[in-house]
Design a protein around this motif. Structure first.
Motif, PDB file in Angstrom:
ATOM      1  N   GLU A 212      -9.727 -13.514  -3.629  1.00 29.57           N
ATOM      2  CA  GLU A 212      -8.701 -12.712  -4.238  1.00 29.57           C
ATOM      3  C   GLU A 212      -7.619 -12.553  -5.539  1.00 29.57           C
ATOM      4  OE1 GLU A 212      -6.997 -10.957  -1.377  1.00 29.57           O
ATOM      5  OE2 GLU A 212      -8.537 -11.112   0.125  1.00 29.57           O
ATOM      6  N   MET A 213      -7.410 -13.059  -6.777  1.00 29.75           N
ATOM      7  CA  MET A 213      -7.296 -13.705  -7.709  1.00 29.75           C
ATOM      8  C   MET A 213      -7.535 -11.947  -8.199  1.00 29.75           C
ATOM      9  SD  MET A 213      -7.862 -17.094  -9.277  1.00 29.75           S
ATOM     10  CE  MET A 213      -9.305 -17.604  -9.999  1.00 29.75           C
TER      11      MET A 213
ATOM     12  N   ILE B  69      -8.515  -0.317   0.341  1.00 27.43           N
ATOM     13  CA  ILE B  69      -7.549   0.690   0.845  1.00 27.43           C
ATOM     14  C   ILE B  69      -7.962   1.828   2.425  1.00 27.43           C
ATOM     15  CG2 ILE B  69      -5.379   1.998   1.184  1.00 27.43           C
ATOM     16  CD1 ILE B  69      -4.338   0.544  -1.662  1.00 27.43           C
TER      17      ILE B  69
ATOM     18  N   ILE C 132      -9.275  -9.932  -7.171  1.00 29.90           N
ATOM     19  CA  ILE C 132      -8.869  -8.438  -6.929  1.00 29.90           C
ATOM     20  C   ILE C 132      -8.094  -8.540  -7.355  1.00 29.90           C
ATOM     21  CG2 ILE C 132      -8.492  -7.077  -4.508  1.00 29.90           C
ATOM     22  CD1 ILE C 132     -11.047  -9.004  -3.076  1.00 29.90           C
ATOM     23  N   GLY C 133      -6.938  -8.502  -7.172  1.00 29.89           N
ATOM     24  CA  GLY C 133      -5.499  -8.392  -7.851  1.00 29.89           C
ATOM     25  C   GLY C 133      -5.633  -7.826  -8.614  1.00 29.89           C
TER      26      GLY C 133
ATOM     27  N   ALA D 201      -1.899 -14.994 -10.846  1.00 33.44           N
ATOM     28  CA  ALA D 201      -3.356 -15.506  -9.876  1.00 33.44           C
ATOM     29  C   ALA D 201      -3.134 -16.108  -8.968  1.00 33.44           C
ATOM     30  CB  ALA D 201      -4.005 -16.537 -10.917  1.00 33.44           C
TER      31      ALA D 201
ATOM     32  N   HIS E  51     -10.881 -16.400 -19.314  1.00 38.06           N
ATOM     33  CA  HIS E  51      -9.227 -16.631 -18.612  1.00 38.06           C
ATOM     34  C   HIS E  51      -9.344 -16.739 -16.703  1.00 38.06           C
ATOM     35  CE1 HIS E  51      -6.283 -17.250 -21.753  1.00 38.06           C
ATOM     36  NE2 HIS E  51      -6.804 -15.923 -22.024  1.00 38.06           N
ATOM     37  N   TYR E  52     -10.517 -16.001 -16.307  1.00 38.04           N
ATOM     38  CA  TYR E  52     -10.462 -16.860 -14.979  1.00 38.04           C
ATOM     39  C   TYR E  52     -11.174 -17.324 -14.279  1.00 38.04           C
ATOM     40  CZ  TYR E  52      -6.342 -13.365 -13.039  1.00 38.04           C
ATOM     41  OH  TYR E  52      -5.889 -12.524 -12.682  1.00 38.04           O
TER      42      TYR E  52
ATOM     43  N   LEU F 194      -9.800 -11.382 -20.351  1.00 38.72           N
ATOM     44  CA  LEU F 194      -9.503 -11.785 -18.931  1.00 38.72           C
ATOM     45  C   LEU F 194     -10.519 -12.701 -18.466  1.00 38.72           C
ATOM     46  CD1 LEU F 194      -7.273 -10.100 -17.068  1.00 38.72           C
ATOM     47  CD2 LEU F 194      -8.917  -8.851 -16.670  1.00 38.72           C
TER      48      LEU F 194
ATOM     49  N   MET G 114      -5.007  -7.598 -23.871  1.00 33.82           N
ATOM     50  CA  MET G 114      -5.904  -8.248 -23.703  1.00 33.82           C
ATOM     51  C   MET G 114      -6.729  -7.205 -22.783  1.00 33.82           C
ATOM     52  SD  MET G 114      -6.066 -11.634 -20.617  1.00 33.82           S
ATOM     53  CE  MET G 114      -4.539 -12.021 -21.783  1.00 33.82           C
TER      54      MET G 114
ATOM     55  N   GLU H 150      -1.434 -13.501  -6.716  1.00 34.59           N
ATOM     56  CA  GLU H 150      -2.676 -12.544  -6.053  1.00 34.59           C
ATOM     57  C   GLU H 150      -3.461 -12.822  -4.943  1.00 34.59           C
ATOM     58  OE1 GLU H 150      -2.780  -9.512  -5.706  1.00 34.59           O
ATOM     59  OE2 GLU H 150      -1.833  -8.488  -8.148  1.00 34.59           O
ATOM     60  N   MET H 151      -3.650 -14.828  -5.206  1.00 32.07           N
ATOM     61  CA  MET H 151      -3.870 -15.615  -4.117  1.00 32.07           C
ATOM     62  C   MET H 151      -3.524 -15.903  -3.155  1.00 32.07           C
ATOM     63  SD  MET H 151      -4.340 -19.584  -5.384  1.00 32.07           S
ATOM     64  CE  MET H 151      -3.464 -20.515  -5.374  1.00 32.07           C
TER      65      MET H 151
ATOM     66  N   ILE I  59       0.661  -1.298   0.254  1.00 30.33           N
ATOM     67  CA  ILE I  59       0.149   0.382  -0.293  1.00 30.33           C
ATOM     68  C   ILE I  59       1.014   1.365   0.353  1.00 30.33           C
ATOM     69  CG2 ILE I  59      -1.509   1.641   1.245  1.00 30.33           C
ATOM     70  CD1 ILE I  59      -2.905  -1.293   2.666  1.00 30.33           C
TER      71      ILE I  59
ATOM     72  N   LEU J  42      -0.940 -15.042 -16.710  1.00 30.56           N
ATOM     73  CA  LEU J  42      -2.068 -14.262 -15.899  1.00 30.56           C
ATOM     74  C   LEU J  42      -2.162 -15.676 -14.826  1.00 30.56           C
ATOM     75  CD1 LEU J  42      -5.474 -14.060 -17.633  1.00 30.56           C
ATOM     76  CD2 LEU J  42      -3.586 -12.922 -16.573  1.00 30.56           C
TER      77      LEU J  42
ATOM     78  N   ARG K  96      -5.388  -4.048  -9.894  1.00 28.97           N
ATOM     79  CA  ARG K  96      -3.726  -3.557  -9.478  1.00 28.97           C
ATOM     80  C   ARG K  96      -3.287  -3.246 -10.721  1.00 28.97           C
ATOM     81  NH1 ARG K  96      -2.428  -5.911  -3.204  1.00 28.97           N
ATOM     82  NH2 ARG K  96      -4.108  -7.633  -4.195  1.00 28.97           N
ATOM     83  N   TRP K  97      -3.871  -4.395 -11.127  1.00 30.29           N
ATOM     84  CA  TRP K  97      -2.503  -4.134 -12.626  1.00 30.29           C
ATOM     85  C   TRP K  97      -3.019  -4.749 -13.985  1.00 30.29           C
ATOM     86  CZ3 TRP K  97      -3.917  -8.450 -15.364  1.00 30.29           C
ATOM     87  CH2 TRP K  97      -4.178  -9.261 -15.252  1.00 30.29           C
TER      88      TRP K  97
END
Lengths: 210, 210
Positions: free
Chosen positions: B164-165, B113, B167-168, A161, B187-188, B184, B179, A164-165, A113, A157, B171-172
DNA sequence: CCTACCGATCGGTAGG
DNA sequence: CCTACCGATCGGTAGG
């Protein structure tokens, strides 16, 4: 297995105390919401006394963040070096990743952060180490794919993944809770294997060719 | 499929402008590192003028965060309601989750945050919504396990790993990158299926029994 | 929407 | 390690 990854070199006493208190406050409230007075109060001293040990508030942040990525990278490299079996590399690297995020929750939170509060050139240095880390993960996945051991649709990816997890663990893991850090690491190791297309592999079901 | 999830009701003009500028600044620098003057400067007005539209800086934060979790929950519920097939529910819920995190990156970042900068009772309200969301994910996994369609060692950890994956992504993900948001999401979705033990399922390979 | 201004607090210095 | 103090900036108000 208990406390193998040590913290930073345990400095002169007061310096270490300040760093620890600041780490805790930065993690809970954030860097900008924490004043030098807050840090002093937590130690029972006046704010100006902190300047006998640190040049500035920013330098405390630098010291709080320094070493976190380095140690993570070291554990990661150890995991990779411990075997030639790419499956086992993935499992061990994931376990190391999760263990680190379960153990150094405050360091990870502040590292993630407050990087935006970090001034140059320190900031770029850490961004670079992070890049190194995620690149190594992607290379690991690619290696497994190249050996026809992993099957993924996107190595990048998949790497992210898994990363991040694991990072999420730093947000919710409770060391006093029911699940131990070790069991947690095993679970995540298994999930990482699943993500690369290995359905339910026990430890040595696939051996490396090399 | 392009812009189905709308933002908050597009308020009176200036209010919406302030909220948007503040969102961007809070996301980039953080709530405490952003001053009312910063927000005013970005709009070409003086800081005190902001108080004609908001009671306080804190209220701007409240307005910036309000609606994010509600919309995420709405998309989630839609995904679940769209089919009885638990596999398809998981895939669609994951796609919705990832799409949302790819699209509303700033909202997600600030929401995650700056929740610590949010005062009560707003803070507890949002924490509750989050709890609701992750509980629904755990229940989804449990449903699949109950129908013997999913095979996981820990439903809760699996739910968190998927969350969590995703949420990541906030960030990016770069919407201007190579992509697309849609690819995306696919894939997830596939990765989530793998995490519940469905190795390489194309869309309708497993049908629900109910 | 502005200017003028408030008390409080900020990070940091001086000087011992 | 302290007290005394600095200029700058903070969120916010008054009054128009």
């Amino acid at each position: 297995m208990a406390t193998d990854t040590s913290r930073l070199p345990v400095a002169s006493g007061r310096v270490a105390e300040i760093r620890e208190v600041a780490l805790s406050l930065f993690a809970r409230r954030g860097y900008h919401a924490t004043s030098m007075k807050d840090i002093g109060d937590a130690l029972g001293i006046r704010a100006p006394s902190l300047y006998n040990h640190f040049e500035s508030k920013q330098q405390i942040l630098v010291e709080v963040m320094r070493g976190t990525m380095e140690q993570l990278l070291r554990d990661h490299i150890d995991a990779l070096a411990s075997t030639d079996d790419v499956v086992e590399q993935l499992r061990r690297a994931t376990e190391a990743h999760v263990r680190y995020h379960a153990r150094f929750r405050d360091e990870i939170q502040v590292g993630n952060i407050e990087i935006r509060a970090l001034e140059e050139p320190e900031r770029s240095r850490i961004v670079l180490l992070r890049r190194e880390y995620s690149d190594s993960w992607e290379a690991l996945i690619l290696r497994g794919v190249g050996r026809s051991v992993f099957r993924v649709s996107s190595p990048r990816l998949t790497a992210w993944a898994i990363l991040e997890m694991g990072i999420g663990v730093a947000r919710w893991f409770d060391p006093a809770g029911e699940m131990s850090e070790t069991l947690l690491a095993y679970h995540y190791g298994d999930m990482a294997l699943r993500l690369v297309g290995i359905a339910h592999a026990p430890a040595a079901s696939v051996s490396a060719v090399e």
